[in-house]
Design an enzyme around this catalytic site. Structure first.
Site, PDB file in Angstrom:
ATOM      1  N   THR A 254     -19.918  22.493  -8.294  1.00 46.79           N
ATOM      2  CA  THR A 254     -19.354  23.834  -8.433  1.00 46.79           C
ATOM      3  C   THR A 254     -18.168  23.811  -9.397  1.00 46.79           C
ATOM      4  OG1 THR A 254     -18.143  23.281  -6.425  1.00 46.79           O
ATOM      5  CG2 THR A 254     -19.986  24.813  -6.206  1.00 46.79           C
ATOM      6  N   PHE A 380     -15.848  32.518  -4.157  1.00 46.56           N
ATOM      7  CA  PHE A 380     -15.651  31.466  -3.168  1.00 46.56           C
ATOM      8  C   PHE A 380     -16.185  31.850  -1.791  1.00 46.56           C
ATOM      9  CE2 PHE A 380     -12.500  30.523  -6.459  1.00 46.56           C
ATOM     10  CZ  PHE A 380     -12.755  29.179  -6.686  1.00 46.56           C
ATOM     11  N   CYS A 387     -14.685  29.191   0.883  1.00 46.04           N
ATOM     12  CA  CYS A 387     -14.476  27.832   0.381  1.00 46.04           C
ATOM     13  C   CYS A 387     -13.127  27.261   0.817  1.00 46.04           C
ATOM     14  CB  CYS A 387     -14.538  27.864  -1.136  1.00 46.04           C
ATOM     15  SG  CYS A 387     -14.320  26.245  -1.877  1.00 46.04           S
TER      16      CYS A 387
HETATM   17 MN1  MNH Z   1     -16.537  25.348  -2.135  1.00 45.19          MN
HETATM   18  C1  MNH Z   1     -17.726  26.681   0.760  1.00 45.19           C
HETATM   19  C2  MNH Z   1     -17.793  28.001  -3.907  1.00 45.19           C
HETATM   20  C3  MNH Z   1     -15.059  24.135  -4.981  1.00 45.19           C
HETATM   21  C4  MNH Z   1     -15.666  22.473  -0.475  1.00 45.19           C
HETATM   22  N1  MNH Z   1     -17.574  27.023  -1.659  1.00 45.19           N
HETATM   23  C5  MNH Z   1     -17.961  27.405  -0.394  1.00 45.19           C
HETATM   24  C6  MNH Z   1     -18.641  28.668  -0.471  1.00 45.19           C
HETATM   25  C7  MNH Z   1     -18.669  29.030  -1.791  1.00 45.19           C
HETATM   26  C8  MNH Z   1     -17.999  28.002  -2.531  1.00 45.19           C
HETATM   27  C9  MNH Z   1     -19.305  30.287  -2.385  1.00 45.19           C
HETATM   28  C10 MNH Z   1     -19.256  29.442   0.703  1.00 45.19           C
HETATM   29  C11 MNH Z   1     -20.647  28.914   0.992  1.00 45.19           C
HETATM   30  C12 MNH Z   1     -21.375  29.677   2.068  1.00 45.19           C
HETATM   31  O1  MNH Z   1     -20.878  30.663   2.577  1.00 45.19           O
HETATM   32  O2  MNH Z   1     -22.489  29.239   2.381  1.00 45.19           O
HETATM   33  N2  MNH Z   1     -16.476  25.928  -4.101  1.00 45.19           N
HETATM   34  C13 MNH Z   1     -17.048  27.067  -4.602  1.00 45.19           C
HETATM   35  C14 MNH Z   1     -16.745  27.153  -6.018  1.00 45.19           C
HETATM   36  C15 MNH Z   1     -15.954  26.065  -6.312  1.00 45.19           C
HETATM   37  C16 MNH Z   1     -15.790  25.299  -5.097  1.00 45.19           C
HETATM   38  C17 MNH Z   1     -17.213  28.257  -6.950  1.00 45.19           C
HETATM   39  C18 MNH Z   1     -15.315  25.642  -7.602  1.00 45.19           C
HETATM   40  C19 MNH Z   1     -15.057  26.453  -8.603  1.00 45.19           C
HETATM   41  N3  MNH Z   1     -15.566  23.596  -2.659  1.00 45.19           N
HETATM   42  C20 MNH Z   1     -14.968  23.336  -3.847  1.00 45.19           C
HETATM   43  C21 MNH Z   1     -14.250  22.087  -3.776  1.00 45.19           C
HETATM   44  C22 MNH Z   1     -14.444  21.612  -2.489  1.00 45.19           C
HETATM   45  C23 MNH Z   1     -15.257  22.560  -1.795  1.00 45.19           C
HETATM   46  C24 MNH Z   1     -13.464  21.477  -4.897  1.00 45.19           C
HETATM   47  C25 MNH Z   1     -13.897  20.362  -1.857  1.00 45.19           C
HETATM   48  C26 MNH Z   1     -12.784  19.792  -2.204  1.00 45.19           C
HETATM   49  N4  MNH Z   1     -16.689  24.678  -0.215  1.00 45.19           N
HETATM   50  C27 MNH Z   1     -16.276  23.455   0.254  1.00 45.19           C
HETATM   51  C28 MNH Z   1     -16.559  23.364   1.673  1.00 45.19           C
HETATM   52  C29 MNH Z   1     -17.130  24.598   2.054  1.00 45.19           C
HETATM   53  C30 MNH Z   1     -17.211  25.400   0.830  1.00 45.19           C
HETATM   54  C31 MNH Z   1     -16.255  22.162   2.557  1.00 45.19           C
HETATM   55  C32 MNH Z   1     -17.556  25.020   3.447  1.00 45.19           C
HETATM   56  C33 MNH Z   1     -16.328  25.577   4.155  1.00 45.19           C
HETATM   57  C34 MNH Z   1     -16.625  26.047   5.564  1.00 45.19           C
HETATM   58  O3  MNH Z   1     -17.644  26.700   5.796  1.00 45.19           O
HETATM   59  O4  MNH Z   1     -15.794  25.766   6.442  1.00 45.19           O
END
Ligand code: MNH
Length: 450
Positions: A254, A380, A387
């Site tokens: 991502t 996010f 996220c």
């Molecule tokens: Mn990220 C959940 C987008 C960077 C760790 N992330 C989500 C979701 C989105 C998302 C959309 C919700 C998914 C869902 O509802 O099914 N994340 C991004 C984007 C970036 C991103 C667009 C960068 C730009 N994410 C990151 C990074 C990390 C990370 C960096 C770790 C360090 N994300 C997560 C985790 C979740 C999540 C862990 C789940 C959180 C939860 O449900 O408690």
């Protein structure tokens, strides 16, 4: 760093433009419509009002869509794939949220700076020496940053000519999981035993690598995510392993996509690039940036926000009705029915104006944000399941992009047309930049004066 065949595992084995095509379909058939990816049905939502309604945690809850649920053999009920009502999610969320506080971010910052130094060393070698593959190098960067902040280790992404075994295993496993839920059963059978065997091998390889990392950890002074998990008595070894793989799986593709799309936007909008660069010069000067100076790049932040509007690297998230209900007074849903929010379509809703495809960072000026409905922008995700890495990602993107535009002149091929590769995420494909050192080119200019 380009021209090698090192990232074969990153190639879109699941070659599809399903999400991108769905964005186009949404303009005719939205705000609610159905499409099928091979064997997997999607009920898409693209309208702001409906998305706002779906955000109501009393009526709706995150649905672990089959494409996410397919990752469970690898990540179990880690943060991304757990049900919201599962007490494991609550516990893990509490523990891990403390890894992303302001204080924790300050500790991640120097680790990020060290990785960006590796990146600029690699790009310096590419100066005037042929193009770099932007997505490959942003993938290396994001991966190294999450590995450094997660468990204080390098995966050697900038040193190896090949992908790290961990990365290979991770990308192959993710693709395998998605194919399993999307491909029709007969093709699934054709893919056959060899694939299943390789998949099982990959999962054990991932587990072994992560278990080694955990076992090698004696230094309790470290303040990375692993240290947080180890010191919280509430998570057992298996849960920690699942969370680490989750962080890598959720955190690097991502972020790499967002980095690459932002560079694409800058390379194709010279006026925006010039302004962002002036800001970096002014706020950072010539020094390595301090933590506060990264958030000080207000204009660059709008550039990043706008990139994530047009090309949200995570294309969607799903919501499920808790009880029988009618969405928007019009779409009946039974308890358990799910809808998939198609983020790039939401980000082109009429509330964004008439020229929705135009890249315009000023959409994120404070007054204009305030004038839009609250749920018009969801790169996010939503609510309690949004996220956890959001601030981590935004800090890292501003740091990386700020560093690169301060140091390099970047030229893209004017004939390049943006192509997007889809797996679990969306990233630019085939986007290359030719690099020159900015200082040098300024000197050159001076030298060429009479
Ligand atoms: Mn990220 C959940 C987008 C960077 C760790 N992330 C989500 C979701 C989105 C998302 C959309 C919700 C998914 C869902 O509802 O099914 N994340 C991004 C984007 C970036 C991103 C667009 C960068 C730009 N994410 C990151 C990074 C990390 C990370 C960096 C770790 C360090 N994300 C997560 C985790 C979740 C999540 C862990 C789940 C959180 C939860 O449900 O408690």
């Amino acid at each position: 760093m380009s021209g090698t065949d090192d990232n074969a595992a990153d190639r879109p084995v699941l070659a599809t433009t399903f999400m991108q095509d769905s964005v186009r379909v949404s303009q005719r058939e939205g705000p609610v419509f159905q499409r099928t990816l091979f064997n997997l049905d999607f009920t898409f939502v693209s309208g702001v009002d409906l998305v706002a309604e779906l955000a109501d945690e009393q009526r709706f809850v995150k649905h672990v869509y089959p494409n996410l649920a397919s990752l469970r053999p690898m990540v179990g009920d880690g943060l991304l794939t757990a049900e919201t009502d599962d007490p494991h999610w609550q516990t893990a969320h509490g523990v891990l949220a403390s890894g992303f506080t302001q204080q924790a971010m300050r500790r991640h910052h120097p680790r990020m700076v060290a990785v960006v130094d590796d990146l600029t060393r690699a790009w310096d070698r590419a100066v005037n020496a042929g193009p770099v593959d932007v997505t490959d190098d942003m993938t290396r960067t994001a991966l190294e940053i999450i590995a450094a902040a997660g468990f204080g280790q390098s995966l050697g992404a900038f040193r190896l000519n090949q992908s790290h075994p961990f990365v290979r295993a991770l990308t192959e496993t993710i693709l395998h999981c998605i194919r399993r839920v999307t491909l029709p059963p007969d093709i699934g059978v054709l893919l056959g035993r060899r694939d299943e065997h390789r998949y099982a091998e990959n999962v054990s390889r991932l587990n072994a690598i992560v278990d080694d990392i955990i076992a090698a950890r004696h230094d309790t002074e470290e303040a990375d995510l692993l240290a947080h998990m180890l010191s919280a008595r509430s998570l057992d070894r298996r849960a920690i392993r699942h969370q680490i793989i989750t962080f890598l799986a959720a955190g690097y593709e991502t972020t790499a996509g967002a980095l690459a799309f932002t560079l694409y936007a800058l390379a194709t909008h010279p006026d925006v690039l010039a302004r962002a660069r002036d800001e970096v010069d002014e706020v950072w000067g010539e020094q390595s940036p301090q933590y506060e100076q990264v958030a000080g790049l207000r204009y660059l932040r709008r550039v990043i926000d706008e990139s994530l509007r047009l090309w949200p690297s995570a294309p969607g998230y799903a919501r499920r009705a808790r009880t029988d209900t009618i969405l928007g007074g019009k779409y009946p849903m039974r308890a358990g029915d799910a809808m998939f929010v198609l983020i790039p379509a939401l980000h082109r809703d009429p509330v964004w104006g008439r020229d929705v495809d135009r890249f315009d960072p000023d959409r994120f000026l404070r007054d204009r944000v305030a004038a839009r409905p609250a749920h018009a922008y969801k790169p996010f995700g939503s609510g309690v399941r949004a996220c956890i890495g959001r601030q981590f990602a935004l800090h890292q993107i501003a740091l990386v992009i700020g560093t690169l535009i301060r140091r390099y002149e970047m030229r893209s091929d004017p004939a390049y047309r943006l192509r997007i590769q889809e797996a679990l995420t969306m990233r630019p494909a085939g986007f290359a930049l030719d690099l020159a050192l900015r200082k040098e080119s300024a000197d050159d200019r001076r030298r060429s004066l009479p």
